[in-house]
Design a protein around this motif. Structure first.
Motif, PDB file in Angstrom:
ATOM      1  N   ALA A  93       0.841  -1.206   0.000  1.00 23.18           N
ATOM      2  CA  ALA A  93       0.000   0.000   0.000  1.00 23.18           C
ATOM      3  C   ALA A  93       0.869   1.246   0.000  1.00 23.18           C
ATOM      4  N   ARG A  94       1.934   1.211   0.872  1.00 20.27           N
ATOM      5  CA  ARG A  94       2.824   2.379   0.931  1.00 20.27           C
ATOM      6  C   ARG A  94       3.490   2.618  -0.413  1.00 20.27           C
ATOM      7  N   ALA A  95       3.980   1.506  -1.009  1.00 15.45           N
ATOM      8  CA  ALA A  95       4.668   1.625  -2.299  1.00 15.45           C
ATOM      9  C   ALA A  95       3.718   2.196  -3.342  1.00 15.45           C
ATOM     10  N   THR A 100       2.133   6.555  -6.842  1.00 13.14           N
ATOM     11  CA  THR A 100       1.124   7.431  -7.476  1.00 13.14           C
ATOM     12  C   THR A 100       1.412   8.896  -7.159  1.00 13.14           C
ATOM     13  N   ALA A 101       1.939   9.160  -5.909  1.00 12.55           N
ATOM     14  CA  ALA A 101       2.259  10.545  -5.558  1.00 12.55           C
ATOM     15  C   ALA A 101       3.412  11.050  -6.423  1.00 12.55           C
ATOM     16  N   THR A 102       4.445  10.185  -6.611  1.00 11.90           N
ATOM     17  CA  THR A 102       5.588  10.596  -7.438  1.00 11.90           C
ATOM     18  C   THR A 102       5.139  10.829  -8.871  1.00 11.90           C
ATOM     19  N   LEU A 103       4.316   9.911  -9.349  1.00 14.00           N
ATOM     20  CA  LEU A 103       3.798  10.040 -10.716  1.00 14.00           C
ATOM     21  C   LEU A 103       3.014  11.354 -10.850  1.00 14.00           C
ATOM     22  N   LEU A 119       0.002  19.971  -6.192  1.00 13.52           N
ATOM     23  CA  LEU A 119      -1.412  19.617  -6.367  1.00 13.52           C
ATOM     24  C   LEU A 119      -1.561  18.207  -6.952  1.00 13.52           C
ATOM     25  N   PHE A 120      -0.745  17.944  -7.984  1.00 13.48           N
ATOM     26  CA  PHE A 120      -0.823  16.631  -8.620  1.00 13.48           C
ATOM     27  C   PHE A 120      -0.291  15.540  -7.686  1.00 13.48           C
ATOM     28  N   ALA A 121       0.723  15.896  -6.879  1.00 18.04           N
ATOM     29  CA  ALA A 121       1.248  14.895  -5.934  1.00 18.04           C
ATOM     30  C   ALA A 121       0.159  14.529  -4.927  1.00 18.04           C
ATOM     31  N   ILE A 122      -0.573  15.562  -4.441  1.00 21.90           N
ATOM     32  CA  ILE A 122      -1.651  15.303  -3.474  1.00 21.90           C
ATOM     33  C   ILE A 122      -2.736  14.446  -4.135  1.00 21.90           C
ATOM     34  N   THR A 123      -3.073  14.805  -5.406  1.00 18.78           N
ATOM     35  CA  THR A 123      -4.063  14.001  -6.140  1.00 18.78           C
ATOM     36  C   THR A 123      -3.568  12.562  -6.262  1.00 18.78           C
ATOM     37  N   GLY A 124      -2.232  12.429  -6.520  1.00 21.28           N
ATOM     38  CA  GLY A 124      -1.635  11.102  -6.636  1.00 21.28           C
ATOM     39  C   GLY A 124      -1.778  10.317  -5.335  1.00 21.28           C
TER      40      GLY A 124
END
Ligand code: C2E
Ligand code: MG
Ligand code: MG
Length: 548
Positions: free
Chosen positions: A11-13, A18-21, A245-250
């Motif tokens: 889950a962490r990975a 997704t946050a990095t992406l 913003l995108f990192a948070i969305t990720g």
């Protein structure tokens, strides 16, 4: 314990990935957006240049007009004072005076020179009688781009500094003589407007964004440029904002993904356990002859209630089993259970047909046919008493599935195309599929009595099925009105739906058939909901016993 730890790590990975992406996507988007933003800045700046130029040209023409009607003696002290006042009051004029033969006779800044100042090179006389000079004035100012205009015997010199660059984008400015860069007016063109229009093209040369504004009347081109690096540097904060913003969305997407995966995983685990413990139940829904209302068969439908008492829709758990590759275990259980529960009617009632749903993967599973043969042999039921429901999509473009269907037919089983009309809906393709029955999807029946075009093709489907000698079962009949839609005088049509009976446990079905059985205590929960509703709602008149 180890499994739990693995799940937490996974889950962490996922969330980190997704946050990095998201951050990378946001950063790239910010970088890409910085370019059109910088282009817009350049264009806006050149628009201000054009506005300023136009304002100065209009003012120059107005003043020339006023000066030509001067009430004072030419080049007299009074007239020079008048011209100085004009220059003083004007926003753009830097000098004003009288000129003769390209020589300045007197001007607000030069007074009355003892020696005439000149010769200045006059440009072409324009349609309105004005003559432009590129360097008329005795003014020398490094940043001043002067331009002289003569009309009659008077002239003005006007110049304007370039507008101040507003904002943090470091715009680089260059002013070049228009020369050949300014588009020459067409020889026969109607009087060109002295006003200039802002150019709206920003070009990219290597790593530099360049916008240019040329003015024919000013005889100059203003070039504004900025490097891509500077543009991005200037948008650093918005770029950082988009990345964040995108990192948070990720992060949120990752959490939702984990949640869905866990839920699907949990469902998949529970279903596997239910299958191992044979906790899936079966209910049976009558299929009737629409003309006689006699029951001619049944469709076996799987039901699953979790240990928490939640009833999961077959659409959901069949899809879960398909996605996780074990729908074959469901089919296996359903087949064995159905042939056990329905063995008696299948043996004793001729032409009674039990329909079993099979998934696409069953057809290409090499273990499916041997398993079926074994179960059919064990139950000692005629092969013709079993129909297998496949969807059009199951067999599409797959030779192995088509071969399985042919083998099923060769063994004497029937093949029904389930949910007909929702897939390829090609009737001649059905012959190729070796099907002998189509089950028209309930979406068509729902449309009866409405204006929907869906219902308009029903007669064609039935006519074509008839010409291909296919049986037709109409699914989802809920009302007499829907049942009466189908003509039963010329062609035999079968129906299935709540009007004739909801899916019910086997013992309840047997009562409909007139077969006396004891009510098995555990089986009641199998279709508790369906059967309870069935008792209350089944409104169709069904012949209780299928005539042998
Ligand atoms: P299906 O094979 O098309 O089954 C008919 C569905 O229509 C059943 O839904 C039935 O309860 C419902 N139905 C019957 N009459 C009416 C009616 O008058 N009105 C309405 N609105 N619905 C009616 P159910 O039992 O929820 O099954 C849904 C689907 O799940 C089935 O569609 C079938 O594709 C799949 N399924 C069910 N049991 C099995 C199974 O044992 N194996 C496989 N592979 N699929 C199954
Ligand atoms: Mg079906
Ligand atoms: Mg169906």
């Amino acid at each position: 314990m180890q499994e739990h730890r693995d799940n937490v790590l996974a889950a962490r990975a996922t969330v980190i990935a997704t946050a990095t992406l998201g951050a990378i996507t946001g950063f790239m988007l910010g970088c890409v957006l910085a370019i059109p933003l910088a282009e817009a800045h350049l264009q806006k700046y050149l628009e201000r240049v054009a506005v300023q130029e136009n304002a100065s040209v209009i003012e120059a023409h107005d003043l020339l007009n006023v000066m030509q009607h001067s009430a004072y003696a030419p080049c007299s002290d009074d007239e020079l004072s008048y011209f100085r006042e004009i220059v003083f009051r004007s926003e753009y004029m830097k000098d004003a005076g009288r000129v003769r033969g390209s020589r300045i006779e007197c001007s607000a800044t030069a007074g009355r020179p003892s020696q005439p100042i000149g010769f200045f090179k006059a440009g072409a006389t324009k349609a309105d009688g004005t003559i432009a000079y590129s360097n008329l004035a005795p003014l020398h100012h490094q940043t001043l781009q002067g331009l002289g205009l003569q009309q009659g015997g008077v002239f003005v010199v006007f110049g304007s500094h370039l507008p101040v660059v507003v904002g943090s984008l470091p715009i680089h400015l260059a002013v070049l003589p228009a020369d050949e860069r300014a588009p020459a007016p067409a020889p026969n063109a109607s009087t060109p407007s002295p006003l200039s229009q802002p150019d709206d093209n920003v070009t990219r040369t290597g790593d530099t964004l360049v916008a240019e504004h040329c003015s024919a009347i000013r005889g100059r081109c203003v070039t504004a440029s900025v490097s891509v690096g500077e543009a991005r540097q200037d948008e650093l904060i918005p770029i950082a904002g988009t990345s964040l913003l995108f990192a948070i969305t990720g992060v949120f997407a990752g959490i939702i993904l984990c949640f869905l995966r866990r839920r699907s995983h949990a469902l998949d685990q529970q279903l596997r356990r239910a299958l191992a413990e044979e906790k899936l139940k079966l209910v049976y829904q009558p299929i009737v002859d629409l003309a006689t209302k006699k029951i001619v068969g049944a469709e076996a439908l799987a039901r699953w209630t979790t240990n928490d008492g939640v009833s999961v829709s077959p659409d959901v758990f069949i899809r879960t089993a398909e996605e996780h590759g074990f729908v074959g275990s469901v089919t296996n259980l359903v087949l064995r259970r159905a042939l056990k529960e329905f063995r008696e009617p299948l043996r004793s009632i001729p032409d009674f047909r039990l329909s079993i749903n099979v998934a696409a993967s069953d057809l290409i599973d090499p273990e499916f046919l041997p398993m079926l043969d074994e179960v059919v042999k064990g139950a000692k039921v005629p092969p013709g008493s079993l129909a297998f429901e496949v969807t059009e999509r199951s067999a599409a473009d797959c030779d192995d599935a088509l071969e399985s269907i042919r083998l099923l037919r060769r063994r004497g089983h029937h093949i029904s195309i389930d949910d007909f009309g929702t897939g390829y809906s090609n009737l001649s393709y059905l012959l190729y599929l070796s099907a002998d029955t189509i089950k028209i999807d309930k979406a068509f029946i729902r449309a009866i009595g409405t204006e929907s075009v869906t219902v308009a093709i029903l007669p064609q489907i039935i006519a074509m099925a008839r010409s291909l000698n296919l049986c037709v079962v109409v699914e989802g009949i809920e009302s007499e009105n829907q049942a009466n839609y189908f003509p039963t005088d010329k062609i035999r049509i079968y129906g299935q739906g709540w009007l004739y009976g909801r899916p019910m446990p086997a013992f309840e079905f047997f009562r409909l058939l007139g077969i006396a059985v004891d009510e098995p205590a555990p089986a009641i929960e199998a279709g508790a909901v369906d059967s309870a509703v069935n008792r209350g709602r089944s409104q169709g008149t069904i012949a209780p016993v299928l005539a042998p």
